[in-house]
Design a protein around this motif. Structure first.
Motif, short mmCIF file in Angstrom:
data_model
loop_
_atom_site.label_atom_id
_atom_site.label_comp_id
_atom_site.label_asym_id
_atom_site.label_seq_id
_atom_site.Cartn_x
_atom_site.Cartn_y
_atom_site.Cartn_z
N LEU A 224 -2.97 8.80 5.65
CA LEU A 224 -1.93 8.39 4.71
C LEU A 224 -0.68 9.24 4.83
O LEU A 224 -0.76 10.44 5.04
CB LEU A 224 -2.45 8.50 3.27
CG LEU A 224 -3.67 7.66 2.90
CD1 LEU A 224 -4.07 7.93 1.47
CD2 LEU A 224 -3.42 6.18 3.13
N ILE B 155 -3.11 3.29 9.34
CA ILE B 155 -3.71 4.18 8.35
C ILE B 155 -5.04 4.75 8.86
O ILE B 155 -5.33 5.93 8.68
CB ILE B 155 -3.92 3.43 7.02
CG1 ILE B 155 -2.57 3.11 6.38
CG2 ILE B 155 -4.78 4.25 6.05
CD1 ILE B 155 -2.66 2.25 5.14
N HIS C 7 -0.50 -2.28 9.96
CA HIS C 7 -0.37 -1.21 8.98
C HIS C 7 -1.75 -0.61 8.68
O HIS C 7 -1.91 0.61 8.62
CB HIS C 7 0.28 -1.76 7.71
CG HIS C 7 0.59 -0.71 6.70
ND1 HIS C 7 1.08 -1.02 5.44
CD2 HIS C 7 0.49 0.64 6.72
CE1 HIS C 7 1.27 0.10 4.76
NE2 HIS C 7 0.90 1.11 5.51
N GLY D 160 5.53 -1.94 3.83
CA GLY D 160 4.46 -1.30 3.09
C GLY D 160 3.30 -2.21 2.76
O GLY D 160 2.27 -1.76 2.24
N ASN E 55 5.52 6.09 -5.63
CA ASN E 55 4.09 5.88 -5.39
C ASN E 55 3.25 6.89 -6.17
O ASN E 55 2.14 6.56 -6.62
CB ASN E 55 3.77 5.95 -3.91
CG ASN E 55 4.22 7.25 -3.25
OD1 ASN E 55 5.42 7.50 -3.15
ND2 ASN E 55 3.28 8.07 -2.78
N HIS F 242 2.21 6.74 0.64
CA HIS F 242 1.15 5.77 0.38
C HIS F 242 0.59 5.94 -1.04
O HIS F 242 0.58 7.04 -1.59
CB HIS F 242 0.02 5.92 1.41
CG HIS F 242 0.30 5.22 2.69
ND1 HIS F 242 0.91 5.84 3.77
CD2 HIS F 242 0.07 3.93 3.07
CE1 HIS F 242 1.04 4.96 4.75
NE2 HIS F 242 0.54 3.80 4.35
N ARG F 243 0.15 4.82 -1.59
CA ARG F 243 -0.45 4.80 -2.93
C ARG F 243 -1.94 5.10 -2.79
O ARG F 243 -2.69 4.30 -2.27
CB ARG F 243 -0.22 3.44 -3.58
CG ARG F 243 1.25 3.04 -3.63
CD ARG F 243 1.42 1.58 -4.07
NE ARG F 243 2.83 1.19 -4.05
CZ ARG F 243 3.28 -0.02 -4.37
NH1 ARG F 243 2.40 -0.95 -4.73
NH2 ARG F 243 4.56 -0.30 -4.33
N LYS F 244 -2.35 6.24 -3.26
CA LYS F 244 -3.72 6.69 -3.04
C LYS F 244 -4.74 5.93 -3.88
O LYS F 244 -5.93 5.96 -3.59
CB LYS F 244 -3.83 8.19 -3.31
CG LYS F 244 -3.01 9.04 -2.35
CD LYS F 244 -3.17 10.52 -2.64
CE LYS F 244 -2.44 11.37 -1.61
NZ LYS F 244 -0.98 11.12 -1.64
N TYR G 240 3.86 3.71 11.04
CA TYR G 240 3.29 2.73 10.09
C TYR G 240 4.00 1.38 10.11
O TYR G 240 3.54 0.44 9.47
CB TYR G 240 3.34 3.31 8.66
CG TYR G 240 2.52 4.56 8.50
CD1 TYR G 240 1.13 4.50 8.40
CD2 TYR G 240 3.13 5.81 8.46
CE1 TYR G 240 0.37 5.66 8.26
CE2 TYR G 240 2.39 6.97 8.32
CZ TYR G 240 1.02 6.89 8.22
OH TYR G 240 0.27 8.03 8.09
N LEU H 191 0.82 -1.21 0.00
CA LEU H 191 0.00 0.00 0.00
C LEU H 191 0.86 1.26 0.00
O LEU H 191 0.34 2.35 -0.21
CB LEU H 191 -0.89 0.02 1.24
CG LEU H 191 -1.84 -1.18 1.42
CD1 LEU H 191 -2.56 -1.08 2.76
CD2 LEU H 191 -2.82 -1.26 0.27
N ALA H 192 2.15 1.10 0.24
CA ALA H 192 3.03 2.26 0.33
C ALA H 192 4.39 1.94 -0.26
O ALA H 192 4.80 0.79 -0.34
CB ALA H 192 3.20 2.68 1.80
#
Length: 213
Positions: free
Chosen positions: A189, A184, A180, A174, A78, A193-195, A167, A26-27
């Motif tokens: 975020l 969040i 994790h 990630g 990311n 982090h990948r939005k 985190y 996710l990150a």
């Protein structure tokens, strides 16, 4: 196994293997490596990076860096993952790594882990590309690339942990561990982090077609 071009077995080819690490987190970035190995490389130290212990990974990484004919490691951030999606980002990272290796030694054939070719990110249309499902457990050059990509990305995530310790990046790298996900929910975020990724219980970006983990 997809083969875009076949060579005679009698030809001596320069084979470059490439693989990526970090499609599922996710990150953090997605990371790829490309490697050309010499004939006298100690191939017995290689294996799928996911099956090696931490100590074996570090030992293998050291030997690869010392003995490889050429290698390169590339990161796609990311932010760019969110722009072009994770599949394209992984393919682009592999292509970028190959291009750097090809500046050092001419590559005759690129062997890619998985079933998707990075062809669209490579300007040289004459390059032979072979995709190999589970190549990181079959092809030595891909195994070596897998090891370099994983260790480089792990090290990057460990460095982020110093900046954002809440985190647990040093531990989860990630990936969506329970801790994790809870972090969040609690802290929101981070800039890493990948939005465009989402959690089962936490919607990060509304009404967006998301690439599945």
């Amino acid at each position: 196994m997809e083969m875009e071009e076949l060579f005679s077995f009698n030809e001596v080819l320069t084979i470059c293997g490439t693989d990526e690490a970090g499609r599922g987190p996710l990150a953090g970035p997605v990371t790829a490596a490309a490697v050309v190995l010499p004939k006298d490389f100690p191939f017995e130290i290689l294996a799928d990076s996911k099956k090696l212990s931490h100590n074996k990974l570090i030992e293998a990484e050291k030997v690869i860096r010392e003995k490889a004919v050429a290698f390169s490691i590339s990161f796609i951030s990311n932010e760019e993952i969110d722009e072009i999606n994770i599949l394209n980002a992984a393919l682009k990272a592999m292509a970028n790594s190959y291009k750097e290796v090809n500046k050092i030694i001419h590559v005759d054939k690129l062997m890619v882990d998985g079933n998707r070719s990075p062809r669209k990110f490579i300007e040289d249309s004459s390059l032979a590309i072979e995709t190999v499902v589970k190549g990181d457990s079959k092809i030595h050059e891909i195994m070596a690339a897998s090891i370099l990509a994983k260790t480089a990305r792990d090290r990057f995530m460990e460095s982020l942990d110093k900046e954002y310790p809440q985190y647990g990046f040093s531990k989860n790298k990630g990936y969506p561990s329970k801790e994790h996900q809870e972090a969040i929910i609690k802290y929101g975020l981070s800039p890493y982090h990948r939005k465009t990724f989402h959690l089962k219980n936490v919607k990060i970006k509304e009404e967006q077609d998301l690439f599945p983990l």
